[in-house]
Scaffold this motif. Structure first.
Motif, short mmCIF file in Angstrom:
data_model
loop_
_atom_site.label_atom_id
_atom_site.label_comp_id
_atom_site.label_asym_id
_atom_site.label_seq_id
_atom_site.Cartn_x
_atom_site.Cartn_y
_atom_site.Cartn_z
N LEU A 91 16.92 -5.91 -17.62
CA LEU A 91 16.82 -4.55 -18.13
C LEU A 91 18.14 -3.83 -17.91
O LEU A 91 18.77 -3.99 -16.85
CB LEU A 91 15.70 -3.79 -17.42
N PRO A 92 18.59 -3.02 -18.85
CA PRO A 92 19.83 -2.28 -18.65
C PRO A 92 19.70 -1.29 -17.51
O PRO A 92 18.61 -0.76 -17.26
CB PRO A 92 20.03 -1.57 -19.99
N ALA A 93 20.81 -1.04 -16.82
CA ALA A 93 20.79 -0.13 -15.67
C ALA A 93 20.30 1.26 -16.06
O ALA A 93 19.68 1.96 -15.25
CB ALA A 93 22.17 -0.06 -15.03
N ARG A 94 20.58 1.67 -17.30
CA ARG A 94 20.15 2.99 -17.76
C ARG A 94 18.85 2.94 -18.55
O ARG A 94 18.46 3.93 -19.18
CB ARG A 94 21.25 3.61 -18.62
N ASP A 107 0.82 -1.21 0.00
CA ASP A 107 0.00 0.00 0.00
C ASP A 107 0.86 1.27 0.00
O ASP A 107 0.35 2.36 -0.31
CB ASP A 107 -0.92 0.02 1.23
N ASN A 108 2.12 1.13 0.33
CA ASN A 108 3.01 2.30 0.37
C ASN A 108 3.60 2.64 -1.00
O ASN A 108 4.33 3.62 -1.12
CB ASN A 108 4.17 2.05 1.35
N TRP A 109 3.26 1.86 -2.02
CA TRP A 109 3.88 2.02 -3.33
C TRP A 109 2.83 2.12 -4.43
O TRP A 109 1.74 1.58 -4.32
CB TRP A 109 4.81 0.83 -3.62
N ARG A 110 3.20 2.82 -5.50
CA ARG A 110 2.31 2.93 -6.66
C ARG A 110 2.81 2.09 -7.83
O ARG A 110 2.03 1.68 -8.69
CB ARG A 110 2.18 4.39 -7.09
N PHE A 111 4.10 1.87 -7.86
CA PHE A 111 4.70 1.14 -8.98
C PHE A 111 5.85 0.28 -8.45
O PHE A 111 6.74 0.79 -7.76
CB PHE A 111 5.23 2.14 -10.02
N VAL A 112 5.80 -1.02 -8.74
CA VAL A 112 6.88 -1.93 -8.37
C VAL A 112 7.36 -2.63 -9.63
O VAL A 112 6.59 -3.32 -10.30
CB VAL A 112 6.44 -2.96 -7.31
N LEU A 113 8.65 -2.47 -9.93
CA LEU A 113 9.26 -3.10 -11.10
C LEU A 113 10.14 -4.25 -10.64
O LEU A 113 11.07 -4.07 -9.85
CB LEU A 113 10.10 -2.07 -11.86
N LEU A 114 9.84 -5.45 -11.13
CA LEU A 114 10.61 -6.65 -10.82
C LEU A 114 11.38 -7.05 -12.08
O LEU A 114 10.77 -7.34 -13.11
CB LEU A 114 9.68 -7.78 -10.38
N HIS A 115 12.68 -7.09 -12.00
CA HIS A 115 13.48 -7.34 -13.20
C HIS A 115 14.68 -8.21 -12.85
O HIS A 115 15.10 -8.30 -11.69
CB HIS A 115 13.96 -6.02 -13.80
N GLY A 116 15.25 -8.88 -13.85
CA GLY A 116 16.44 -9.71 -13.63
C GLY A 116 16.38 -11.02 -14.37
O GLY A 116 15.53 -11.24 -15.25
N ASP A 117 17.27 -11.93 -14.00
CA ASP A 117 17.43 -13.20 -14.70
C ASP A 117 16.60 -14.33 -14.13
O ASP A 117 16.38 -15.35 -14.79
CB ASP A 117 18.91 -13.63 -14.69
#
Length: 340
Positions: free
Chosen positions: A111-114, A16-26
């Motif tokens: 995803l690339p760091a940039r 509830d404290n967040w509006r957007f959560v991005l999960l990325h990786g291998d």
């Protein structure tokens, strides 16, 4: 915000404290596990049509529409996006700049760091960027221990150590193996080393170990077959390297004890966990073929192989096949020449 392991609970336990959560990786299994936890905690269910909207790749044009829609039952909506990419950055920026109250959970690959999505999630205090990568060593041991505790199953330290070196690297595969072992033990039960070795005897992890043992005793055809089976069952080349390094380390330990004056049987007794009885013949064949200096060189080569697999764009499967084939060929050559 960029979230590390120590702060992970602040996101997974309080969506509830967040509006957007991005999960990325291998680690796709870990990504799905975290996404499932977030959606269930935020919406109370994974399949409530009024609270949860799942967007596959072909549905992603509806992202803004779904994120700005109102919940019919008054609760907070969750938009769960699969196979996300940087092409969604503009839409996500518009959502975050607006009044939408939905939580957007995105599953992405590497995803690339940039990259645009990572920069967006890491630059805002209402957004979280969580990297999901295969666990190793103590981190993996800790996760495995927690999974058993959740199921009220105890595991001995020897069994836990063996599991950490034989489980695959993908979180989904790890969890499947833990489920199988917990079912075998039963609630309140305990798993010893012999139990986990018995239960995992026909698994992909066993295929990796088979390939490693066969390579060091010079069975080229058997190595190829076992490795292909392991890879087809989801084994990761880095995990193959870890199992191989563990095997080489145990061989080195025994050879060092022998060089110090111990008999082979006594040196073998010092290994913890002990060599599985079905692998004792193969382990002794490898000892016959690999003296300590050759094992030291093989360890350095294998560490270099593991590092190469972790480099961006590396052809890790090809490197894996080539490395094990090379070891099998060297061992076979030593056997033909009558060398240790």
């Amino acid at each position: 915000m960029k979230i590390d392991g120590r702060s992970l609970g602040k996101v997974l336990g309080a969506p509830d404290n967040w509006r957007f959560v991005l999960l990325h990786g291998d680690d796709t299994g870990l990504i799905r596990e975290y996404a499932t936890t977030l959606v269930r905690t935020a919406a109370g269910s994974l399949d409530d049509p009024f609270r949860v909207s799942v967007l596959a790749r072909e549905d992603q044009s509806r992202l803004e529409e779904e994120a700005t829609a109102l919940s019919l039952d008054g609760g907070r909506r969750v938009v769960w996006v699969r196979e996300a990419g940087d092409g969604l950055a503009a839409a996500m920026t518009a959502i975050l700049d607006g009044p939408a109250g939905s939580l957007v959970v995105m599953e992405a690959g590497s995803l690339p760091a940039r990259g645009k999505l990572r920069k967006l999630a890491e630059s805002r205090t209402d957004s979280a960027s969580i990297g999901c990568y295969p666990e190793e060593g103590r981190a993996l041991e800790g996760s495995v221990r927690r999974m058993f505790e959740e199921r009220k199953v105890r595991v001995t330290s020897e069994a836990l150590g063996w599991l950490a070196t034989h489980l695959g690297s993908d979180r989904a595969g790890v969890r499947n193996e833990i489920e199988k072992l917990a079912l075998y033990a039963g609630e309140g039960g305990e798993l010893a080393l012999e139990d986990v070795q018995l239960c995992m005897g026909d698994s992909g992890a066993a295929s990796v170990e088979d390939a490693v043992f066969l390579a060091t005793e010079g069975d080229r055809e058997g190595t190829d077959l076992a490795l292909e089976r392991a890879l087809s069952e989801g084994a990761n080349p880095v995990a193959v390297a870890r199992v191989l390094l563990n095997h080489i380390g145990r061989l080195r330990r025994v050879q060092a004890q022998i060089a110090g004056g111990q008999s082979r049987p006594d040196a073998l007794k010092t290994l913890r966990p002990p060599v599985f009885f079905r692998k004792q013949t193969a382990f002794n064949r490898a000892l016959d073929l690999w003296p300590l200096d050759a094992l030291n060189d093989l360890a350095r080569r294998t560490q270099a192989f593991e590092l190469s697999c972790k480099q961006t764009g590396a052809m890790d499967l090809l490197l894996c096949r080539r490395h094990l084939a090379g070891i099998a060929a060297m061992a076979a050559g030593r056997r033909r020449r009558g060398h240790r």
